[in-house]
Design a protein around this motif. Sequence first.
Motif, PDB file in Angstrom:
ATOM      1  N   GLY A  17       0.843  -1.122   0.106  1.00  0.00           N
ATOM      2  CA  GLY A  17      -0.033  -0.082   0.032  1.00  0.00           C
ATOM      3  C   GLY A  17       0.863   1.287  -0.010  1.00  0.00           C
ATOM      4  O   GLY A  17       1.751   1.433   0.756  1.00  0.00           O
ATOM      5  N   HIS A  18       0.475   2.031  -0.826  1.00  0.00           N
ATOM      6  CA  HIS A  18       1.303   3.132  -1.011  1.00  0.00           C
ATOM      7  C   HIS A  18       1.301   4.190   0.129  1.00  0.00           C
ATOM      8  O   HIS A  18       2.428   4.911   0.602  1.00  0.00           O
ATOM      9  CB  HIS A  18       1.045   4.228  -2.287  1.00  0.00           C
ATOM     10  N   ALA A  19       0.309   4.424   0.795  1.00  0.00           N
ATOM     11  CA  ALA A  19       0.135   5.246   1.982  1.00  0.00           C
ATOM     12  C   ALA A  19       0.972   4.876   3.043  1.00  0.00           C
ATOM     13  O   ALA A  19       1.663   5.527   3.639  1.00  0.00           O
ATOM     14  CB  ALA A  19      -1.239   5.451   2.397  1.00  0.00           C
ATOM     15  N   GLU A  20       0.796   3.524   3.143  1.00  0.00           N
ATOM     16  CA  GLU A  20       1.623   2.782   4.553  1.00  0.00           C
ATOM     17  C   GLU A  20       3.055   2.857   4.030  1.00  0.00           C
ATOM     18  O   GLU A  20       3.853   3.084   5.120  1.00  0.00           O
ATOM     19  CB  GLU A  20       0.996   1.441   4.610  1.00  0.00           C
ATOM     20  N   LEU A  21       3.527   2.552   2.846  1.00  0.00           N
ATOM     21  CA  LEU A  21       4.825   2.500   2.566  1.00  0.00           C
ATOM     22  C   LEU A  21       5.513   3.858   2.654  1.00  0.00           C
ATOM     23  O   LEU A  21       6.367   4.141   3.051  1.00  0.00           O
ATOM     24  CB  LEU A  21       4.897   2.131   1.022  1.00  0.00           C
ATOM     25  N   PHE A  22       4.671   5.011   2.137  1.00  0.00           N
ATOM     26  CA  PHE A  22       5.343   6.195   2.065  1.00  0.00           C
ATOM     27  C   PHE A  22       5.346   6.769   3.656  1.00  0.00           C
ATOM     28  O   PHE A  22       6.265   7.566   3.777  1.00  0.00           O
ATOM     29  CB  PHE A  22       4.471   7.204   1.480  1.00  0.00           C
ATOM     30  N   ALA A  23       4.381   6.470   4.604  1.00  0.00           N
ATOM     31  CA  ALA A  23       4.669   6.788   5.967  1.00  0.00           C
ATOM     32  C   ALA A  23       5.660   6.105   6.628  1.00  0.00           C
ATOM     33  O   ALA A  23       6.513   6.689   7.271  1.00  0.00           O
ATOM     34  CB  ALA A  23       3.203   6.366   6.630  1.00  0.00           C
ATOM     35  N   ALA A  24       6.141   4.857   6.144  1.00  0.00           N
ATOM     36  CA  ALA A  24       7.072   4.234   6.891  1.00  0.00           C
ATOM     37  C   ALA A  24       8.362   4.972   6.076  1.00  0.00           C
ATOM     38  O   ALA A  24       9.294   5.032   6.814  1.00  0.00           O
ATOM     39  CB  ALA A  24       7.340   2.547   6.014  1.00  0.00           C
ATOM     40  N   LEU A  25       8.371   5.230   5.019  1.00  0.00           N
ATOM     41  CA  LEU A  25       9.659   6.047   4.507  1.00  0.00           C
ATOM     42  C   LEU A  25      10.149   7.586   5.180  1.00  0.00           C
ATOM     43  O   LEU A  25      11.060   7.709   5.331  1.00  0.00           O
ATOM     44  CB  LEU A  25       9.409   6.324   3.039  1.00  0.00           C
ATOM     45  N   LEU A  26       8.837   8.092   5.514  1.00  0.00           N
ATOM     46  CA  LEU A  26       8.964   9.436   6.215  1.00  0.00           C
ATOM     47  C   LEU A  26       9.871   8.846   7.568  1.00  0.00           C
ATOM     48  O   LEU A  26      10.656   9.687   8.116  1.00  0.00           O
ATOM     49  CB  LEU A  26       7.697   9.980   6.384  1.00  0.00           C
ATOM     50  N   LEU A  27       9.223   7.931   8.266  1.00  0.00           N
ATOM     51  CA  LEU A  27       9.636   7.494   9.727  1.00  0.00           C
ATOM     52  C   LEU A  27      11.069   7.090   9.513  1.00  0.00           C
ATOM     53  O   LEU A  27      11.670   7.320  10.325  1.00  0.00           O
ATOM     54  CB  LEU A  27       8.744   6.639  10.215  1.00  0.00           C
ATOM     55  N   TYR A  28      11.401   6.369   8.486  1.00  0.00           N
ATOM     56  CA  TYR A  28      12.718   5.825   8.244  1.00  0.00           C
ATOM     57  C   TYR A  28      13.732   7.110   8.004  1.00  0.00           C
ATOM     58  O   TYR A  28      14.666   6.970   8.492  1.00  0.00           O
ATOM     59  CB  TYR A  28      12.931   5.160   6.952  1.00  0.00           C
ATOM     60  N   ARG A  29      13.465   8.252   7.406  1.00  0.00           N
ATOM     61  CA  ARG A  29      14.191   9.252   7.309  1.00  0.00           C
ATOM     62  C   ARG A  29      14.478   9.632   8.573  1.00  0.00           C
ATOM     63  O   ARG A  29      15.815  10.357   8.685  1.00  0.00           O
ATOM     64  CB  ARG A  29      13.289  10.498   6.404  1.00  0.00           C
ATOM     65  N   LEU A  30      13.419   9.859   9.389  1.00  0.00           N
ATOM     66  CA  LEU A  30      13.655  10.405  10.681  1.00  0.00           C
ATOM     67  C   LEU A  30      14.701   9.532  11.532  1.00  0.00           C
ATOM     68  O   LEU A  30      15.546  10.147  12.226  1.00  0.00           O
ATOM     69  CB  LEU A  30      12.264  10.632  11.534  1.00  0.00           C
ATOM     70  N   ILE A  31      14.490   8.204  11.602  1.00  0.00           N
ATOM     71  CA  ILE A  31      15.144   7.493  12.464  1.00  0.00           C
ATOM     72  C   ILE A  31      16.598   7.080  11.859  1.00  0.00           C
ATOM     73  O   ILE A  31      17.500   7.031  12.665  1.00  0.00           O
ATOM     74  CB  ILE A  31      14.393   6.157  12.766  1.00  0.00           C
ATOM     75  N   TYR A  32      16.680   6.774  10.621  1.00  0.00           N
ATOM     76  CA  TYR A  32      17.784   6.274  10.091  1.00  0.00           C
ATOM     77  C   TYR A  32      18.852   7.625   9.665  1.00  0.00           C
ATOM     78  O   TYR A  32      20.195   7.596   9.915  1.00  0.00           O
ATOM     79  CB  TYR A  32      17.664   5.402   9.075  1.00  0.00           C
TER      80      TYR A  32
END
Length: 870
Positions: free
Chosen positions: A299-314
């Motif tokens: 799902g694009h919404a869930e995947l993009f949300a994960a990418l935003l969090l990943y930018r923050l965490i990693y």
Amino acid sequence: MHLGRPDLQIAGLDAPLSTGGLTGRIRARVRPLRGPLLLFAVLMITVLAFEAVRGILAEVRFRDIRGAIASVETGRIALAGLFTAASYFALTFYDWFAIRTIGRDLPWRTAALASFTSYTLSNNLGFALLTGGSARLRAYGAAGLDFGDVARITVIASVTFWSGVIAVTAAALLFARTAIALGPVTIAPLVQHLIGLLLIALIATALALRSRGASAWRVGGTGVPLPRARLLAAQIGIAAIDLACASAALYVLIPGAPLALFGTFFLAYALAIVAGLVTHVPGGLGVFEATILALVPLGHAELFAALLLYRLIYYLLPLALAGALMVALEGHRLRKPLLAGLGVADAIGQALAPPLLALLVFVGGLVLLVSGALPGLHGRMSVLREIAPLPFVEASHFAASLVGTALLLVAPAVQARLRSGFHAARLLLLAGAMFSLSKGIDFEEAGVLLVVAAMLQYGRPAFYRRAGIGSAPVERWWWAAALIALALSAWAGFFAYQHIPYSDELWWDFAWRGNAPRFLRAILGATILIASWAFWRLMSAAPAASEPATLLAEVAEAAFAAAPRTDAQLAFTGDKSFLVSAAGDAFLMYRVQGRTWVTMGDPVGPPAAWPELIWELRRRCDAARGRLCLFQLSTDMLPLVVELGLQPMKYGEEAMIDLDRGFTLHGSLYKSLRHSTNKAVAAGLVFDVIPAARVSAQAQALRHVSDAWLAGKSGPEKGFSLGRFDLDYLSRFDCAVLRLEGEIVAFANIWETRNREEMSVDLMRHLPDTPYGTMDLLFTRLMQLGVERGFRRFNLGMAPLSGLQRGPLAPVWSRLGGAIYGNGERLYGFSGLRAFKGKFGPRWVPRYVALSPGISVPRALVDLAMLVGG
């Protein structure tokens, strides 16, 4: 995790550049455009990537992404943090294994500190060679490694990274159970298994070759050592762990992602990493996200949300930790100089604190820009509506975006350690925190800005340079990052309000629910501010600071009276600036080329005045954020070079003829010289000396010889370390000439010291059809003249790059210079020049170049080559 390959090319410093015909001329014209073209390409790739993400998310609303972020459990976020920590921990072993491979002995904590900070910078800014590479060079330079060692570490770490990509990709392909769709191409599981086996065979072959004795990887003429087979296997294993953890940190943030899909996901992740690396987009921003969204069937919404969090965490969280660590080390060093500053960690903190602080300031500005593009939280806006009027909120929103843009522009001044940059950044961060609260009670971003301000305040003693903000150099990649940040905030706003149709009335709509109009006004203000700043920088570029280009007669008289070297006469060439001692009895000549401050020879005057002059120039160079280069130094300057903390490198050797006991051509050593001079005399050449007062009268004849000599050369007249054909300059000295049937066919202006220590020549030119032995006769007669005039020695001048060691234990500069000396005869007659001077039986005396160690060395050498080569 993003690594670059260092490409270094160094030509002979005295060698004129050969354009090589039409192709060379085209390259010469295109070369200055490479930087702007690369910047334009990066910006275009970023725009295309953002557009691709927008197209993929066309059916997704902003509220869907906000809801997906809220649905990610705290446990998943904590697990992503653990995977991130494991990945960065594994990254530290890239450098530690590389250090072991090249035979250096540094503790793991030093490698960990250097690699963690360098990867943090390169992950967030991209341009790995410029950002992570420079950070690695700064850190390892502080730990005592030279440029060549750091280059080898970088290459080995890069090989480790790619080995890990291949290994984990092979494993993912071997265990694949579903087909992979890469655009129009679908790869069946069987094909994936075969590719995986092929990759494993490739790794096994590399291990087998190393175990059978392959000990080095050749890059041009330089050998990069390969680790032992066991160490190589460990490197591949640690890289695999790093990549697996990094990808898992993103995968666990995707709600409902099945474990069976991880193989497909990792292939997409590896491809996204490579795409971000080769496009040079800072941090792979947009490119990484577009690749993941296009290739992962979730799902694009869930995947993009994960990418935003990943930018923050990693990305951003390690950056904050690295910045806090470096600032803590730097602040401790400056506040307790007797207890700190001597260790490797303190030295690394001193080297890396400014770029990390600058990047944190930049991130603070990015946070304000993106926040200003997105709608505020409804509940908080309702509370704000009860306590503040609408005009106050509107003004705060617009001001917050302007402050964010200003932080992007002030960040280079923070990196340059400018006090003005410190004060401006601190004020902007505090104002940004206040506006964040007053525009939407965004206490999260206010907290981020206050933390960065606190770090900046703790590192306050590090900002000692007194210059305006506009004096800080802004590299092209920094402009690229600022424009990409602006583009990101614009993209975020257009995505958030894509359901609102555009109309001109939006610009004038002021309402509590008018989020889209506030975004439009904010992005317009930010764009105008960046464009105005760029225009002001372009139109107000200040010339390089320098001293007057004339030398007072009384200073010259006092200094030349104590000068033991003839190259002090280069003060009269008219292409140098001067720094004069407080007593007025000594001076130092230099010139600014680009940002490199190049001195010519030793200071002229009493040696007691040398430290004062050199330290003053060092202070001025540092205040201008320049690079210091001391050129053609004698051994007398080496103690002062060590005191300055500069890196001395042997530049070549100078040929000295001792005249104390006379000069004769008797003996077997001078057999060939006797033959050539006798042939020249028999051909009718006659030696004569024209007094300085009569040189102008022979201007036409001398110019004829000079023009004919220059016509046979491929490059222009050299400068700085040699005189040019200028009658005002030549008329200061006696001129030695050779006549043939009364006509001048060769000449050389004569340099003499006042104390009869040394005689030499500067300009030496002859007609192309002069008899055999012309220059041998000219120098022989000059040495005999030196004996008659009572000089102690005759200086035959430099043999550049000669006498350098070329063995495996020699420094990298010495090996490179030796290789150029041995193989660069087409560019410059290195060995031929030494052979000519060797006929006179000279005593060879070393001469040195001294530079500030670190990433600036290659750039300083390029500036030096341009200056000396004319």
